[in-house]
Write a protein that holds these residues in place. Structure first.
Motif, short mmCIF file in Angstrom:
data_model
loop_
_atom_site.label_atom_id
_atom_site.label_comp_id
_atom_site.label_asym_id
_atom_site.label_seq_id
_atom_site.Cartn_x
_atom_site.Cartn_y
_atom_site.Cartn_z
N GLY A 1 0.85 -1.19 0.00
CA GLY A 1 0.00 0.00 0.00
C GLY A 1 0.88 1.24 0.00
N SER A 2 0.45 2.29 -0.71
CA SER A 2 1.29 3.51 -0.77
C SER A 2 1.46 4.11 0.63
N GLY A 3 0.53 3.80 1.53
CA GLY A 3 0.68 4.10 2.95
C GLY A 3 1.13 5.51 3.29
N ALA B 1 13.36 11.22 7.23
CA ALA B 1 12.35 11.25 8.30
C ALA B 1 11.21 10.34 7.90
N PHE B 2 10.72 9.57 8.86
CA PHE B 2 9.64 8.63 8.56
C PHE B 2 8.41 8.91 9.38
N ILE B 3 7.29 8.82 8.69
CA ILE B 3 6.02 8.68 9.40
C ILE B 3 5.59 7.26 9.12
N VAL B 4 5.21 6.54 10.16
CA VAL B 4 4.82 5.13 10.00
C VAL B 4 3.41 4.92 10.54
N GLY B 5 2.94 3.67 10.50
CA GLY B 5 1.61 3.36 11.03
C GLY B 5 0.51 3.58 10.00
N GLU B 6 -0.64 3.99 10.47
CA GLU B 6 -1.80 4.17 9.60
C GLU B 6 -1.60 5.41 8.72
N HIS B 7 -2.00 5.32 7.44
CA HIS B 7 -2.08 6.52 6.61
C HIS B 7 -3.37 7.21 7.04
N GLY B 8 -3.22 8.13 7.99
CA GLY B 8 -4.42 8.77 8.52
C GLY B 8 -4.14 9.33 9.90
N ASP B 9 -5.21 9.49 10.64
CA ASP B 9 -5.11 10.26 11.89
C ASP B 9 -4.20 9.61 12.93
N SER B 10 -4.06 8.27 12.93
CA SER B 10 -3.24 7.65 13.98
C SER B 10 -1.79 7.40 13.52
N SER B 11 -1.34 8.10 12.47
CA SER B 11 0.03 7.89 11.99
C SER B 11 1.03 8.31 13.07
N LEU C 1 0.19 -2.00 7.72
CA LEU C 1 0.42 -0.59 8.06
C LEU C 1 1.82 -0.24 7.60
N SER C 2 2.11 1.05 7.60
CA SER C 2 3.38 1.47 7.03
C SER C 2 4.55 1.28 7.98
N LEU C 3 5.59 0.67 7.45
CA LEU C 3 6.87 0.49 8.13
C LEU C 3 7.95 0.81 7.09
N GLU D 1 7.13 5.89 20.89
CA GLU D 1 6.88 5.62 19.47
C GLU D 1 6.33 4.20 19.28
N LYS D 2 6.88 3.25 20.09
CA LYS D 2 6.39 1.87 20.02
C LYS D 2 4.92 1.79 20.40
N HIS D 3 4.57 2.48 21.49
CA HIS D 3 3.17 2.47 21.94
C HIS D 3 2.25 3.06 20.89
N ARG D 4 2.70 4.16 20.30
CA ARG D 4 1.85 4.81 19.29
C ARG D 4 1.65 3.90 18.08
N LEU D 5 2.71 3.18 17.70
CA LEU D 5 2.60 2.26 16.56
C LEU D 5 1.60 1.15 16.87
N MET D 6 1.66 0.63 18.10
CA MET D 6 0.70 -0.42 18.52
C MET D 6 -0.73 0.12 18.46
N ASP D 7 -0.91 1.35 18.95
CA ASP D 7 -2.24 1.96 18.93
C ASP D 7 -2.75 2.09 17.49
N SER D 8 -1.81 2.45 16.59
CA SER D 8 -2.18 2.61 15.18
C SER D 8 -2.64 1.26 14.61
N ALA D 9 -1.90 0.19 14.97
CA ALA D 9 -2.27 -1.15 14.51
C ALA D 9 -3.64 -1.54 15.04
N THR D 10 -3.91 -1.21 16.31
CA THR D 10 -5.21 -1.54 16.91
C THR D 10 -6.34 -0.80 16.19
N THR D 11 -6.09 0.49 15.88
CA THR D 11 -7.10 1.29 15.18
C THR D 11 -7.49 0.61 13.86
N ILE D 12 -6.48 0.17 13.10
CA ILE D 12 -6.76 -0.45 11.79
C ILE D 12 -7.48 -1.79 11.98
#
Ligand code: 6V0
Length: 332
Positions: free
Chosen positions: A159-161, A186-196, A289-291, A312-323
């Motif tokens: 996914g273009s993510g 610089a990287f933004i990871v996780g959901e392409h959206g609000d929980s990135s 999700l984006s990595l 950052e780890k916690h936020r990534l987990m939250d993003s995975a849960t959101t998806i």
């Protein structure tokens, strides 16, 4: 009589040079921006457009063909019939239903799942070895849907993510520091959206890690300022849509950049949506999700192990849960 008198001893075209073919499904704003960037950057020998509206599709095809005198030579075809995509090396899917006023995101998603059931099986039938690159939103969940519908190994479904989010991020940091965005890693990871998730701890400019540099120089930086830049990234798509109705140019360049890495086997690292299970402590569920992933001719070649802070780890987990929560409501 032939137009050119043939040169008897001329070498036939090199048998080692691979002929490449890209298909773009969805000839809307995004699909056409991608198509035109691919053409100007000379990324393929054949470009195919597929859409459900025949007149618009033919119009777009003719309009691009009429630019042939100014472009690298590329065979451009278009059809509503998927047989035209046969033998594609890369299939880029941008087709999507538009949100109806008052419609929930979940309902829109379910309509896009129905659309994907018409799109993915014929793409797979005509190009069983292709790589699928999904752009339609919500991109992470639809990449998962495409993976399920295709039966492909996960390295061939991408996914273009947050590739686009990350380029917006790099632009804003570059603007802030008055440097070239190409020098900003610089990287933004996780959901392409609000929980990135913005990975502040690994940002570097010209090889210098930014946060530790600021700390060493005892330059105070405000956490709020960093948050504000990330917020600007997540809000920038909404702003462009509010101002011009849709986004197109940046996503066009961003997807063409991915196409180059894949088809030219560049092995560059891009934040794109991949099957995340097993990476960064993400164990539960089949979530895309984006990595930071290395891309080449085989699709996803690997995922790099960027150091993440605890936060950052916690936020990534939250993003995975959101998806996953959205995914659990889907019927495929
Ligand atoms: P658009 O201009 O409405 O284009 C969508 C196109 O899809 C239209 O031309 C439709 O005719 C076509 N289409 C609909 N159904 C089918 C079908 N069954 N088969 C083939 N074609 C079909 O939308 P736009 O181009 O602006 O956006 C397309 C998608 O990209 C949307 O889902 C956006 O949300 C998404 N974007 C994703 C981004 C990302 O970063 N991943 C960025 C921007 C937009």
């Amino acid at each position: 009589q032939a137009f050119f008198k043939s040169i008897m001893n001329a070498e036939p075209s090199s048998p080692t040079k691979r002929h490449t073919k890209i298909s773009v499904v969805g000839a809307g704003n995004v699909g056409m921006a991608i198509a035109q960037t691919i053409l100007t950057q000379d990324l393929t020998d054949e470009l195919v457009l597929v859409d459900a509206i025949p007149d618009k599709l033919r119009g777009e095809m003719l309009d691009l063909q009429h630019a042939a005198a100014f472009l690298p030579r590329t065979r451009i075809q278009a059809s509503t019939d998927y047989s035209v995509t046969v033998g594609s090396d890369l299939c880029i899917v941008t087709a999507g239903a538009r949100q109806i006023h008052g419609e929930s995101r979940l309902n829109l998603l379910q309509r896009n799942v129905s659309l994907f059931k018409k799109i993915i099986p014929p793409l797979v039938r005509y190009s069983p070895d292709t790589i699928l690159l999904i752009v339609s939103n919500p991109v992470d969940v639809l990449t998962y849907v495409a993976w399920k519908l295709s039966g492909f190994p996960s390295n061939r479904v991408i996914g273009s993510g947050t590739n686009l989010d990350s380029s917006r991020f790099r632009f804003l940091i570059a603007d802030h520091l008055d440097v070239n965005a190409q020098d900003v890693q610089a990287f933004i990871v996780g959901e392409h959206g609000d929980s990135s998730v913005a990975l502040w701890s690994s940002i570097s400019v010209g090889g210098v890690p930014v946060l530790s540099f600021l700390e060493k120089q005892q330059i105070t930086y405000e956490k709020e300022m960093l948050e504000a830049i990330h917020k600007e990234v997540t809000e920038s798509a909404y702003e462009v849509i509010r101002l011009k109705g849709y986004t197109s140019w940046a996503i066009g360049y961003s997807v063409a950049n991915l196409a180059r890495s894949i088809l030219r086997d560049q092995r560059r690292v891009h934040p794109v949506s991949v099957l995340a299970k097993g990476f960064y402590d993400i164990q539960d569920g089949e979530v895309f999700l984006s990595l930071p992933a290395q891309l080449g001719r085989g699709g996803v070649l690997g995922v790099t192990n960027v150091h993440l802070t605890q936060e950052e780890k916690h936020r990534l987990m939250d993003s995975a849960t959101t998806i996953l929560q959205v995914q659990n409501h889907l019927s495929i």
